[in-house]
Design a protein around this motif. Structure first.
Motif, PDB file in Angstrom:
ATOM      1  N   ALA A 164       2.500  17.477  -5.654  1.00 23.33           N
ATOM      2  CA  ALA A 164       2.479  16.673  -4.432  1.00 23.33           C
ATOM      3  C   ALA A 164       3.173  15.332  -4.629  1.00 23.33           C
ATOM      4  O   ALA A 164       3.961  14.890  -3.780  1.00 23.33           O
ATOM      5  CB  ALA A 164       1.033  16.452  -3.988  1.00 23.33           C
ATOM      6  N   LEU A 165       2.914  14.672  -5.742  1.00 18.16           N
ATOM      7  CA  LEU A 165       3.517  13.368  -6.005  1.00 18.16           C
ATOM      8  C   LEU A 165       5.031  13.469  -6.138  1.00 18.16           C
ATOM      9  O   LEU A 165       5.769  12.620  -5.624  1.00 18.16           O
ATOM     10  CB  LEU A 165       2.926  12.761  -7.278  1.00 18.16           C
ATOM     11  N   ASN A 166       5.477  14.502  -6.818  1.00 11.85           N
ATOM     12  CA  ASN A 166       6.915  14.608  -7.038  1.00 11.85           C
ATOM     13  C   ASN A 166       7.679  15.042  -5.785  1.00 11.85           C
ATOM     14  O   ASN A 166       8.881  14.816  -5.691  1.00 11.85           O
ATOM     15  CB  ASN A 166       7.192  15.535  -8.217  1.00 11.85           C
ATOM     16  N   LEU A 201       2.904  13.798 -19.275  1.00 10.41           N
ATOM     17  CA  LEU A 201       4.018  13.680 -18.339  1.00 10.41           C
ATOM     18  C   LEU A 201       3.550  13.914 -16.906  1.00 10.41           C
ATOM     19  O   LEU A 201       4.007  13.245 -15.971  1.00 10.41           O
ATOM     20  CB  LEU A 201       5.099  14.699 -18.713  1.00 10.41           C
ATOM     21  N   LYS A 202       2.617  14.835 -16.728  1.00  5.89           N
ATOM     22  CA  LYS A 202       2.127  15.141 -15.387  1.00  5.89           C
ATOM     23  C   LYS A 202       1.231  14.036 -14.830  1.00  5.89           C
ATOM     24  O   LYS A 202       1.173  13.836 -13.619  1.00  5.89           O
ATOM     25  CB  LYS A 202       1.346  16.465 -15.410  1.00  5.89           C
ATOM     26  N   ILE A 203       0.531  13.329 -15.710  1.00  8.88           N
ATOM     27  CA  ILE A 203      -0.468  12.368 -15.225  1.00  8.88           C
ATOM     28  C   ILE A 203       0.035  10.934 -15.218  1.00  8.88           C
ATOM     29  O   ILE A 203      -0.458  10.095 -14.460  1.00  8.88           O
ATOM     30  CB  ILE A 203      -1.741  12.448 -16.099  1.00  8.88           C
ATOM     31  N   PHE A 208       2.004   6.650  -8.505  1.00  9.56           N
ATOM     32  CA  PHE A 208       2.965   6.810  -7.407  1.00  9.56           C
ATOM     33  C   PHE A 208       2.256   6.950  -6.059  1.00  9.56           C
ATOM     34  O   PHE A 208       2.836   6.664  -5.015  1.00  9.56           O
ATOM     35  CB  PHE A 208       3.823   8.062  -7.628  1.00  9.56           C
ATOM     36  N   VAL A 209       0.996   7.412  -6.105  1.00 11.62           N
ATOM     37  CA  VAL A 209       0.254   7.621  -4.868  1.00 11.62           C
ATOM     38  C   VAL A 209       0.093   6.329  -4.073  1.00 11.62           C
ATOM     39  O   VAL A 209      -0.086   6.352  -2.849  1.00 11.62           O
ATOM     40  CB  VAL A 209      -1.135   8.248  -5.193  1.00 11.62           C
ATOM     41  N   GLY A 210       0.201   5.189  -4.749  1.00 14.30           N
ATOM     42  CA  GLY A 210       0.005   3.906  -4.070  1.00 14.30           C
ATOM     43  C   GLY A 210       1.285   3.225  -3.617  1.00 14.30           C
ATOM     44  O   GLY A 210       1.247   2.099  -3.107  1.00 14.30           O
ATOM     45  N   LEU A 211       2.443   3.882  -3.790  1.00 14.89           N
ATOM     46  CA  LEU A 211       3.728   3.283  -3.421  1.00 14.89           C
ATOM     47  C   LEU A 211       4.248   3.852  -2.097  1.00 14.89           C
ATOM     48  O   LEU A 211       3.909   4.970  -1.712  1.00 14.89           O
ATOM     49  CB  LEU A 211       4.752   3.526  -4.531  1.00 14.89           C
ATOM     50  N   ASP A 237       0.044   0.110 -13.364  1.00 17.72           N
ATOM     51  CA  ASP A 237      -1.322  -0.412 -13.266  1.00 17.72           C
ATOM     52  C   ASP A 237      -2.155   0.356 -12.238  1.00 17.72           C
ATOM     53  O   ASP A 237      -3.359   0.546 -12.430  1.00 17.72           O
ATOM     54  CB  ASP A 237      -1.296  -1.896 -12.913  1.00 17.72           C
ATOM     55  N   LEU A 238      -1.510   0.806 -11.168  1.00 12.28           N
ATOM     56  CA  LEU A 238      -2.231   1.609 -10.181  1.00 12.28           C
ATOM     57  C   LEU A 238      -2.743   2.900 -10.819  1.00 12.28           C
ATOM     58  O   LEU A 238      -3.894   3.298 -10.612  1.00 12.28           O
ATOM     59  CB  LEU A 238      -1.311   1.938  -9.003  1.00 12.28           C
TER      60      LEU A 238
END
Length: 318
Positions: A164-166, A201-203, A208-211, A237-238
């Motif tokens: 989902a993030l990618n 690498l996956k975590i 990115f969820v906060g951008l 940091d997020l």
């Protein structure tokens, strides 16, 4: 041991079929230690209590995967037997014969935790010893089984989150494969676990969820301002704030927090050289090449020279 003809005994929902020729079958409910000793006392059956010594070996283990090796080595060293041990998450009924032991893992606290299967050549006294010791075995391994299941659940959830993030970052399947390929080559170079690097690498970019979506487009196009790059780096940091509330391994936390550190000390946390965890370097190196599109010249001085030589191999493209 008392001599008897073929004998069938049912004790507390466990059925024992013992034959004069030495073969046997045991099935039904898993007996308690008291049940096993009651059977042995009533019919003059020996119990091989050497199986209890396995407790000391099992107390040394740290993860579920070690149980197989410990049990197999114990039978080989102490009883001179070749035994194959497997674990299944599927529940089963107790089924014991001379060459096959199918034993459910029943915990008073956690219910049915799967099945242990032992294949080999067993005598009745060994089987009774194992059954008498079985409660101790379950109490040792039940926490490991639960942790294993939680790890599998976490990995599944992280796989879903990673995809989902990618999608948000607009990375293609080819980009993702390239990042993984680079990170795993560095893992091999550094002697790191490939599975652990793949997990890190996956975590590492969970932040990115906060951008904002539009920020990713600018980053991928290379058309971003210094302020937008600073905004992008906030994912470090997020991500750390998200992960520190979860039960994730330390190498994952470090990969998240330090994957934008450079060996010259100019990264966002100021770490340099050997201060930077290797997992973070592997993840960061892959990200800078694929997401930030850094080439050989920009990577020089920021990452170890052997990383650059390994991935570029005389070319300016990995």
């Amino acid at each position: 041991m008392r001599n008897f003809d073929d004998l069938t005994v049912e004790l507390n929902n466990t059925k024992y079929i013992l034959r004069k020729n030495g073969t046997f079958e045991i099935f039904g409910s898993l007996p308690t230690q008291d049940d096993v000793y009651e059977l042995a006392m009533n019919y003059g059956l020996p119990i091989n209590e050497r199986l209890f010594d396995m407790t000391y070996e099992l107390l040394k283990i740290e993860n579920l995967g070690d149980v197989k090796e410990i049990v197999e080595n114990f039978f080989k060293a102490k009883l001179g037997k070749d035994v194959i041990v497997t674990y299944s998450e599927n529940p089963s009924q107790l089924t014991i014969q001379n060459d096959l032991l199918v034993m459910p893992i029943l915990s008073k606290n956690s219910g049915n935790l799967g099945t242990i299967i032992l294949q080999g050549k067993f005598t009745l006294d060994e089987v009774l010893g194992l059954l008498a010791f079985y409660d101790s075995l379950v109490s040792i391994i039940e926490g490991m089984i639960i942790n294993y299941r939680l790890e599998q659940l976490l990995k599944s959830a992280l796989d879903t989150l990673f995809v989902a993030l990618n999608k948000r970052v607009r990375l293609s399947e080819k980009d993702l494969a390239k990042m993984e390929n680079i990170a795993l080559k560095i893992a091999k170079l550094e002697g790191l676990s490939q599975d652990e690097v793949r997990l890190a690498l996956k975590i590492a970019n969970v932040g990115f969820v906060g951008l904002k979506d539009e920020l990713f487009e600018k980053i991928l196009s290379g058309n971003f301002t210094e302020q937008e790059y600073v905004e992008y780096l906030k994912h470090v940091d997020l991500g750390y704030e998200i992960l520190r509330e979860m039960d994730v391994p330390m190498f994952v936390l470090e990969a998240c927090l330090y994957h934008h550190e450079y060996i010259d000390g100019t990264g966002i946390k100021g770490l340099r050289g050997e201060e930077i965890p290797k997992f973070a370097l592997a993840v960061g190196f892959a990200e800078h090449i694929v997401i930030l599109k850094w080439g050989r010249s920009k990577l020089q001085g920021k990452y170890p020279e052997n990383y650059i030589a390994l991935i570029f191999s005389g070319s300016d493209a990995p």
